[in-house]
Enzyme design. Structure first.
Site, PDB file in Angstrom:
ATOM      1  N   ASP A  30       0.863  -1.183   0.000  1.00  0.00           N
ATOM      2  CA  ASP A  30       0.000   0.000   0.000  1.00  0.00           C
ATOM      3  C   ASP A  30       0.899   1.232   0.000  1.00  0.00           C
ATOM      4  O   ASP A  30       2.007   1.203   0.541  1.00  0.00           O
ATOM      5  CB  ASP A  30      -0.901  -0.001   1.245  1.00  0.00           C
ATOM      6  CG  ASP A  30      -2.098   0.923   1.087  1.00  0.00           C
ATOM      7  OD1 ASP A  30      -3.224   0.410   0.916  1.00  0.00           O
ATOM      8  OD2 ASP A  30      -1.911   2.163   1.116  1.00  0.00           O
ATOM      9  N   LYS A  35      -0.345   3.391   7.281  1.00  0.00           N
ATOM     10  CA  LYS A  35      -1.144   2.153   7.302  1.00  0.00           C
ATOM     11  C   LYS A  35      -0.219   0.936   7.351  1.00  0.00           C
ATOM     12  O   LYS A  35      -0.436   0.005   8.134  1.00  0.00           O
ATOM     13  CB  LYS A  35      -2.000   2.110   6.035  1.00  0.00           C
ATOM     14  CG  LYS A  35      -3.159   1.163   6.099  1.00  0.00           C
ATOM     15  CD  LYS A  35      -3.848   1.044   4.773  1.00  0.00           C
ATOM     16  CE  LYS A  35      -5.091   1.889   4.659  1.00  0.00           C
ATOM     17  NZ  LYS A  35      -5.753   1.730   3.358  1.00  0.00           N
ATOM     18  N   THR A 121     -13.954  -4.068  -7.540  1.00  0.00           N
ATOM     19  CA  THR A 121     -15.122  -4.117  -8.421  1.00  0.00           C
ATOM     20  C   THR A 121     -14.896  -3.157  -9.584  1.00  0.00           C
ATOM     21  O   THR A 121     -14.792  -1.944  -9.376  1.00  0.00           O
ATOM     22  CB  THR A 121     -16.378  -3.737  -7.628  1.00  0.00           C
ATOM     23  OG1 THR A 121     -16.514  -4.681  -6.564  1.00  0.00           O
ATOM     24  CG2 THR A 121     -17.619  -3.765  -8.496  1.00  0.00           C
ATOM     25  N   PHE A 151     -16.876 -11.399  -3.226  1.00  0.00           N
ATOM     26  CA  PHE A 151     -18.283 -11.411  -2.803  1.00  0.00           C
ATOM     27  C   PHE A 151     -18.349 -11.381  -1.278  1.00  0.00           C
ATOM     28  O   PHE A 151     -19.109 -12.115  -0.652  1.00  0.00           O
ATOM     29  CB  PHE A 151     -18.998 -12.649  -3.363  1.00  0.00           C
ATOM     30  CG  PHE A 151     -19.005 -12.694  -4.872  1.00  0.00           C
ATOM     31  CD1 PHE A 151     -19.911 -11.912  -5.584  1.00  0.00           C
ATOM     32  CD2 PHE A 151     -18.103 -13.470  -5.567  1.00  0.00           C
ATOM     33  CE1 PHE A 151     -19.911 -11.934  -6.984  1.00  0.00           C
ATOM     34  CE2 PHE A 151     -18.085 -13.492  -6.959  1.00  0.00           C
ATOM     35  CZ  PHE A 151     -18.998 -12.718  -7.669  1.00  0.00           C
ATOM     36  N   LYS A 204     -20.185  -9.715 -11.042  1.00  0.00           N
ATOM     37  CA  LYS A 204     -20.154  -8.964  -9.779  1.00  0.00           C
ATOM     38  C   LYS A 204     -21.291  -7.927  -9.718  1.00  0.00           C
ATOM     39  O   LYS A 204     -22.019  -7.836  -8.734  1.00  0.00           O
ATOM     40  CB  LYS A 204     -18.784  -8.281  -9.658  1.00  0.00           C
ATOM     41  CG  LYS A 204     -18.671  -7.260  -8.582  1.00  0.00           C
ATOM     42  CD  LYS A 204     -18.659  -7.913  -7.220  1.00  0.00           C
ATOM     43  CE  LYS A 204     -18.803  -6.868  -6.138  1.00  0.00           C
ATOM     44  NZ  LYS A 204     -18.512  -7.349  -4.828  1.00  0.00           N
ATOM     45  N   ASN A 208     -24.690  -8.115  -7.210  1.00  0.00           N
ATOM     46  CA  ASN A 208     -25.037  -7.049  -6.262  1.00  0.00           C
ATOM     47  C   ASN A 208     -26.347  -6.366  -6.656  1.00  0.00           C
ATOM     48  O   ASN A 208     -27.170  -6.038  -5.802  1.00  0.00           O
ATOM     49  CB  ASN A 208     -23.905  -6.017  -6.183  1.00  0.00           C
ATOM     50  CG  ASN A 208     -22.874  -6.403  -5.131  1.00  0.00           C
ATOM     51  OD1 ASN A 208     -22.977  -7.465  -4.517  1.00  0.00           O
ATOM     52  ND2 ASN A 208     -21.880  -5.557  -4.923  1.00  0.00           N
ATOM     53  N   CYS A 260     -21.186  -0.717  -1.192  1.00  0.00           N
ATOM     54  CA  CYS A 260     -21.223  -1.553  -2.397  1.00  0.00           C
ATOM     55  C   CYS A 260     -22.505  -1.434  -3.204  1.00  0.00           C
ATOM     56  O   CYS A 260     -22.478  -1.009  -4.357  1.00  0.00           O
ATOM     57  CB  CYS A 260     -20.996  -3.005  -2.004  1.00  0.00           C
ATOM     58  SG  CYS A 260     -19.499  -3.229  -1.058  1.00  0.00           S
TER      59      CYS A 260
HETATM   60  C1  UGA Z   1     -22.549  -6.633  -0.324  1.00  0.00           C
HETATM   61  C2  UGA Z   1     -22.776  -8.067  -0.862  1.00  0.00           C
HETATM   62  O1  UGA Z   1     -23.684  -8.765  -0.007  1.00  0.00           O
HETATM   63  C3  UGA Z   1     -21.452  -8.841  -0.939  1.00  0.00           C
HETATM   64  O2  UGA Z   1     -21.682 -10.117  -1.518  1.00  0.00           O
HETATM   65  C4  UGA Z   1     -20.476  -8.044  -1.812  1.00  0.00           C
HETATM   66  O3  UGA Z   1     -19.213  -8.678  -1.902  1.00  0.00           O
HETATM   67  C5  UGA Z   1     -20.287  -6.657  -1.214  1.00  0.00           C
HETATM   68  O4  UGA Z   1     -21.579  -5.989  -1.153  1.00  0.00           O
HETATM   69  C6  UGA Z   1     -19.339  -5.895  -2.116  1.00  0.00           C
HETATM   70  O5  UGA Z   1     -19.678  -5.650  -3.276  1.00  0.00           O
HETATM   71  O6  UGA Z   1     -18.197  -5.639  -1.701  1.00  0.00           O
HETATM   72  P1  UGA Z   1     -22.240  -5.527   2.109  1.00  0.00           P
HETATM   73  O7  UGA Z   1     -22.334  -4.212   1.409  1.00  0.00           O
HETATM   74  O8  UGA Z   1     -21.154  -5.748   3.099  1.00  0.00           O
HETATM   75  O9  UGA Z   1     -22.084  -6.725   1.021  1.00  0.00           O
HETATM   76  O10 UGA Z   1     -23.597  -5.719   2.868  1.00  0.00           O
HETATM   77  P2  UGA Z   1     -24.905  -6.637   2.802  1.00  0.00           P
HETATM   78  O11 UGA Z   1     -24.906  -7.545   3.962  1.00  0.00           O
HETATM   79  O12 UGA Z   1     -25.091  -7.222   1.472  1.00  0.00           O
HETATM   80  O13 UGA Z   1     -26.033  -5.517   3.061  1.00  0.00           O
HETATM   81  C7  UGA Z   1     -26.204  -4.421   2.158  1.00  0.00           C
HETATM   82  C8  UGA Z   1     -27.388  -3.585   2.581  1.00  0.00           C
HETATM   83  O14 UGA Z   1     -28.611  -4.268   2.358  1.00  0.00           O
HETATM   84  C9  UGA Z   1     -27.399  -3.184   4.061  1.00  0.00           C
HETATM   85  O15 UGA Z   1     -27.828  -1.845   4.174  1.00  0.00           O
HETATM   86  C10 UGA Z   1     -28.409  -4.129   4.668  1.00  0.00           C
HETATM   87  O16 UGA Z   1     -29.002  -3.643   5.846  1.00  0.00           O
HETATM   88  C11 UGA Z   1     -29.409  -4.262   3.554  1.00  0.00           C
HETATM   89  N1  UGA Z   1     -30.197  -5.502   3.598  1.00  0.00           N
HETATM   90  C12 UGA Z   1     -29.615  -6.710   3.426  1.00  0.00           C
HETATM   91  C13 UGA Z   1     -31.576  -5.423   3.802  1.00  0.00           C
HETATM   92  O17 UGA Z   1     -32.156  -4.319   3.952  1.00  0.00           O
HETATM   93  N2  UGA Z   1     -32.299  -6.581   3.809  1.00  0.00           N
HETATM   94  C14 UGA Z   1     -31.745  -7.793   3.627  1.00  0.00           C
HETATM   95  O18 UGA Z   1     -32.484  -8.809   3.638  1.00  0.00           O
HETATM   96  C15 UGA Z   1     -30.363  -7.864   3.445  1.00  0.00           C
END
Ligand code: UGA
Length: 431
Positions: A30, A35, A121, A151, A204, A208, A260
């Site tokens: 990095d 960091k 991504t 993911f 990807k 998402n 994301c």
């Molecule tokens: C998301 C994807 O789930 C990962 O697979 C992906 O690798 C990642 O983006 C990325 O592109 O780096 P993340 O952003 O960490 O992961 O969070 P999630 O757990 O997917 O939740 C995203 C949002 O959706 C949150 O605000 C969560 O509260 C909301 N959510 C999720 C809901 O409102 N309802 C659900 O049933 C699930």
């Protein structure tokens, strides 16, 4: 195998540390000297459960090292993961400048050909852009380029990495396929899905965007229940029992946030626009998700009732979801910002995201951050649950004197809440 991971942010660190755990020798590079110095002292710049322990273990096993020196890494390894940021440009497209700069630097510092893999991504056709750049910078060397999108979910990134549903790899030839078989030899071979590079890049965004669509859809069904009646929990449960639909990502709430989904759905829309395409489903997901918090802020005002300017709210949750300190595009923060000009005060609690939230509210004087959630609740007239921290569902309700709760994550059981004397409102409820 000796592998270099460029970029020690969220994706780079999880990738580097987990690959080290699977037996490879990893150099994390990095540009940020501070960091790197911190990482050399086992200090992790991000909040991710379990990552610090895994770092200590891989350091002790001499499987991972940290450096600012990319040219040295180019002498030592032939495989490079690029895991630098792809921030959102003003028009919503992904800014590739850090990715391209990293690829160029590898090319300039290499004496032999390398495999350059995008982990960040990146939009469709980035692989081609990298290959063109490499040809320009080093016409004397033939580099291999591949796409291996991540993911990982914040908060469960290690288990997502170690137990993947699939490992998507976009490659151009059999030689590179074999290198990936070696990189991922720790994982069952049937998990590897080989495609061409553009398809891997698109997978990807498709994954998402589909998940974001699923959330948006269930939120619209919740609004439907709020209007015509019906029970959203039962509805989602029964829908999810259909294996074609599946029961995951059907939790209604205040809309999706984070670093994301909002960025990636917007970038997909932008790629479509650049290619004179219309993707009406994607357009609708973005606009519905934006309206979601405004819709809920109005319902909160309805519950607060008359004399709203004298009302105090306890806000439970600031992070965009549970188990993270990340507040980017957090629905909790957007809703709080809509309410702050109208109410007397918000007492905001979170288990990890208070520090990251402070700058978001620098223009507001009527918000107070509370590390004790009972203290936040008992100073307020109304409790708003905005983030799905599992710990909120386990709070000692007997210690809470305020009886009016609006649960935007449906964490509590309505019947139990009524028995305990709460005036309990939740997503999908008609009121
Ligand atoms: C998301 C994807 O789930 C990962 O697979 C992906 O690798 C990642 O983006 C990325 O592109 O780096 P993340 O952003 O960490 O992961 O969070 P999630 O757990 O997917 O939740 C995203 C949002 O959706 C949150 O605000 C969560 O509260 C909301 N959510 C999720 C809901 O409102 N309802 C659900 O049933 C699930």
């Amino acid at each position: 195998m000796k592998i270099t991971v460029i970029g020690s942010g969220y994706v780079g660190l999880v990738t580097g540390i987990c690959l080290a755990k699977t037996g490879h020798e990893i150099i994390c590079v990095d540009k940020d000297q501070r960091k790197i110095s911190n990482l050399q002292e086992n200090i992790i710049p991000i909040f991710e459960p379990g990552l610090s322990d895994l770092l200590q273990e891989t350091v002790a096993n001499k499987k991972i090292s940290f450096s600012c020196d990319l040219s040295q890494a180019c002498q030592e390894s032939d495989v490079f993961f690029i895991a630098v940021g792809t921030p959102q440009d003003e028009d919503g497209s992904a800014d590739l400048s850090y990715v391209l700069a990293a690829a160029k630097e590898i090319a300039l510092n290499s004496k032999n050909s390398k495999l350059i893999i995008t982990k960040s991504t990146v939009p469709a056709q980035t692989g081609e852009k990298i290959q063109n750049l490499l040809r320009q910078v080093r016409p004397d060397l033939k580099f291999d380029v591949a796409s291996n999108p991540e993911f990982l979910r914040e908060g469960s990134a290690i288990s997502d990495f170690m137990n993947p549903d699939r490992i998507v790899v976009g490659v151009e030839n059999e030689k590179v396929k074999n290198i990936f078989r070696e990189i991922y030899q720790f994982f069952p071979s049937e998990k590897l899905v080989f495609t061409d590079i553009i398809t891997a890049e698109l997978i990807k965004y498709a994954a998402n965007s589909f998940l974001a669509t699923k959330i948006t859809f269930i939120n619209q069904m919740a609004t439907m229940c709020e209007t015509v009646g019906g029970n959203i929990k039962d509805l989602a449960h029964a829908m999810g029992m259909d294996e074609r639909i599946g029961n995951k990502f059907l939790n209604p709430g205040p809309g999706f946030g984070g670093s994301c989904f909002p960025k990636d759905v917007l970038a997909l829309q932008q790629t479509a626009k650049e290619n004179n395409l219309k993707l009406p489903v994607i357009d609708a997901v973005l606009s519905a998700n934006q309206q979601r918090q405004e819709h809920l802020a109005k319902k909160i005002e309805q519950l607060l009732g008359a004399n709203i300017s004298e009302k105090k709210i306890a806000l439970l949750g600031l992070a965009f979801k549970g188990n993270t300190d990340d507040v980017r595009y957090s629905p909790a923060i957007k809703i709080a910002k809509l309410l702050l000009p109208k109410v007397q005060k918000i007492f905001a609690h979170d288990f990890a995201a208070i520090e990251n939230s402070r700058k978001e509210f620098k223009d507001f004087s009527n918000i107070e951050f509370c590390s004790d959630l009972y203290q936040a609740c008992n100073q307020a007239d109304f409790i708003l649950v905005a983030t799905e921290w599992k710990e909120y569902a386990a709070i000692d309700l007997k210690k809470i004197n305020v009886k009016k709760i609006y649960d935007l994550r449906n964490l509590f059981d309505a019947k139990t809440m009524a028995e305990l004397g709460f005036e309990y409102y939740h997503i999908g409820q008609k009121f």
